[in-house]
Design a protein around this motif. Structure first.
Motif, mmCIF file in Angstrom:
data_model
loop_
_atom_site.group_PDB
_atom_site.id
_atom_site.type_symbol
_atom_site.label_atom_id
_atom_site.label_comp_id
_atom_site.label_asym_id
_atom_site.label_seq_id
_atom_site.Cartn_x
_atom_site.Cartn_y
_atom_site.Cartn_z
ATOM 1 N N ASP A 1 -67.232 15.735 21.497
ATOM 2 C CA ASP A 1 -66.053 16.600 21.422
ATOM 3 C C ASP A 1 -65.853 17.105 19.994
ATOM 4 N N THR A 2 -65.436 18.355 19.875
ATOM 5 C CA THR A 2 -65.111 18.933 18.576
ATOM 6 C C THR A 2 -63.743 18.431 18.139
ATOM 7 N N ARG B 1 -68.338 21.785 11.446
ATOM 8 C CA ARG B 1 -67.723 21.370 12.715
ATOM 9 C C ARG B 1 -67.813 19.853 12.787
ATOM 10 N N ALA C 1 -62.552 19.052 14.691
ATOM 11 C CA ALA C 1 -62.003 20.038 13.761
ATOM 12 C C ALA C 1 -63.120 20.973 13.316
ATOM 13 N N SER D 1 -59.083 24.256 11.565
ATOM 14 C CA SER D 1 -58.494 24.195 12.894
ATOM 15 C C SER D 1 -58.728 22.789 13.436
ATOM 16 N N TYR D 2 -57.616 22.059 13.662
ATOM 17 C CA TYR D 2 -57.700 20.711 14.201
ATOM 18 C C TYR D 2 -57.675 20.807 15.725
ATOM 19 N N ARG D 3 -58.658 20.170 16.388
ATOM 20 C CA ARG D 3 -58.789 20.306 17.835
ATOM 21 C C ARG D 3 -58.441 19.029 18.602
ATOM 22 N N GLN D 4 -58.890 17.877 18.094
ATOM 23 C CA GLN D 4 -58.617 16.597 18.759
ATOM 24 C C GLN D 4 -58.434 15.515 17.702
#
Length: 145
Positions: free
Chosen positions: A104-105, A96, A107, A66-69
């Motif tokens: 910040d996360t 993570r 991925a 899951s790519y977040r930023q």
């Protein structure tokens, strides 16, 4: 039971990691996660020497990301890892990736690996020592994917 995620990788995003969109390309996320995996495995006793001497291997049979930023050139990233499950032949774990400056996360990935006999090309049980170390590292962390 372990409760904290351990840092298993830290590095920099270089310009050549970035694609035409200006952010780190997905292949580099996977590469940095892979480096974290080998660090995590070594903590369980699944070291390069063990793998070579015992003709063993670890194979990934499932990976979800899951790519977040975005990660940009010059960003320092770190990967924290946790074991989610340890069974006789199977280890499920997560990584993570964080921006080391902001926290910040960036991925999250969850992987399932199988212990392999490289001669027979079949799954085989982990030795008691490695399995015990892995079970002691299992955490209740919920990766959310």
């Amino acid at each position: 039971m372990a409760t904290d995620m351990e840092v298993t990788y830290q590095g920099t995003v270089y310009p050549w990691h970035c694609d035409h969109m200006g952010h780190m390309n997905v292949m580099w996320y996977v590469g940095k996660f892979d480096e974290a995996t080998w660090s995590l495995f070594a903590r369980m006793g699944i070291t390069p020497d063990y793998l070579r001497e015992q003709e063993r291997g670890m194979v990934a049979v499932d990976q979800r990301i899951s790519y977040r930023q975005e990660a940009l050139a010059g960003d320092v990233v770190l990967v924290r890892s946790a074991l989610l499950e340890a069974r006789s032949k199977v280890i499920r774990f997560c990584h993570r990736m964080e921006n080391a400056t902001t926290g910040d996360t960036l991925a999250i990935t969850v992987l399932t690996g199988v212990h392999l006999d490289r001669t027979t090309r079949r799954s085989c049980p982990l030795p008691d020592e490695q399995l015990a170390r892995a079970k002691a590292m299992v955490t209740e962390f919920d990766p959310g994917i």
